[in-house]
Design a protein around this motif. Structure first.
Motif, mmCIF file in Angstrom:
data_model
loop_
_atom_site.group_PDB
_atom_site.id
_atom_site.type_symbol
_atom_site.label_atom_id
_atom_site.label_comp_id
_atom_site.label_asym_id
_atom_site.label_seq_id
_atom_site.Cartn_x
_atom_site.Cartn_y
_atom_site.Cartn_z
ATOM 1 N N GLY A 43 -77.304 112.823 -53.484
ATOM 2 C CA GLY A 43 -75.935 113.318 -53.776
ATOM 3 C C GLY A 43 -74.782 112.981 -52.865
ATOM 4 O O GLY A 43 -75.277 111.999 -52.258
ATOM 5 N N ASN A 44 -73.719 113.405 -53.292
ATOM 6 C CA ASN A 44 -72.443 112.813 -52.764
ATOM 7 C C ASN A 44 -72.252 113.396 -51.236
ATOM 8 O O ASN A 44 -71.206 113.026 -50.798
ATOM 9 C CB ASN A 44 -71.293 113.363 -53.771
ATOM 10 C CG ASN A 44 -71.598 112.456 -55.049
ATOM 11 O OD1 ASN A 44 -72.048 111.414 -54.938
ATOM 12 N ND2 ASN A 44 -71.204 113.079 -56.132
ATOM 13 N N HIS A 45 -72.983 114.345 -50.829
ATOM 14 C CA HIS A 45 -72.516 115.251 -49.644
ATOM 15 C C HIS A 45 -73.251 114.712 -48.402
ATOM 16 O O HIS A 45 -72.931 115.045 -47.160
ATOM 17 C CB HIS A 45 -72.572 116.764 -49.654
ATOM 18 C CG HIS A 45 -72.043 117.165 -51.023
ATOM 19 N ND1 HIS A 45 -70.688 117.158 -50.939
ATOM 20 C CD2 HIS A 45 -72.266 117.743 -51.950
ATOM 21 C CE1 HIS A 45 -70.221 117.853 -51.839
ATOM 22 N NE2 HIS A 45 -71.070 118.124 -52.794
ATOM 23 N N GLN B 266 -78.435 107.682 -53.976
ATOM 24 C CA GLN B 266 -77.494 108.880 -54.209
ATOM 25 C C GLN B 266 -78.161 109.724 -55.322
ATOM 26 O O GLN B 266 -77.568 110.888 -55.372
ATOM 27 C CB GLN B 266 -76.229 108.229 -54.704
ATOM 28 C CG GLN B 266 -75.437 107.634 -53.377
ATOM 29 C CD GLN B 266 -74.170 107.556 -53.566
ATOM 30 O OE1 GLN B 266 -73.521 107.787 -54.444
ATOM 31 N NE2 GLN B 266 -73.539 107.491 -52.247
ATOM 32 N N GLU B 267 -79.050 109.231 -56.151
ATOM 33 C CA GLU B 267 -79.391 110.139 -57.273
ATOM 34 C C GLU B 267 -79.876 111.455 -56.457
ATOM 35 O O GLU B 267 -80.270 112.302 -57.066
ATOM 36 C CB GLU B 267 -80.304 109.364 -58.323
ATOM 37 C CG GLU B 267 -79.399 108.738 -59.259
ATOM 38 C CD GLU B 267 -80.174 108.002 -60.502
ATOM 39 O OE1 GLU B 267 -81.130 108.602 -60.835
ATOM 40 O OE2 GLU B 267 -79.870 106.952 -60.647
#
Length: 80
Positions: free
Chosen positions: A30-32, A26-27
């Motif tokens: 990202g969140n998308h 996720q780093e």
């Protein structure tokens, strides 16, 4: 993974297929998105000194000194 292990796994596959790398970290992603896709651009080796920083992230310094070791790099392309 060692080179011999990678070779053994690749020998099980169709040699005409392209190679992609997928990352779910996720780093990086990202969140998308659930994952990011990379294409293998090249493979080479280089000597470096590897350490970890205060956040336990790997850090390398390309160097030919007595503390360096030769390792293999898979160079990835973000866009394909």
């Amino acid at each position: 993974m060692k080179v011999k292990e990678l070779i053994a796994e690749l020998q099980k596959l169709n040699p005409e297929h392209n190679i992609y790398a997928v990352c779910e970290d996720q780093e990086l992603v990202g969140n998308h998105k659930l994952f990011e896709v990379f294409m293998l651009e090249s493979v080479n080796s280089a000597k470096f000194i590897g350490k970890r920083d205060a956040n336990d992230m790997p850090v390398i310094k390309f160097d030919n000194g007595p503390e360096s070791t030769e390792q293999v790099f898979l160079n990835l392309m973000y866009r394909f």
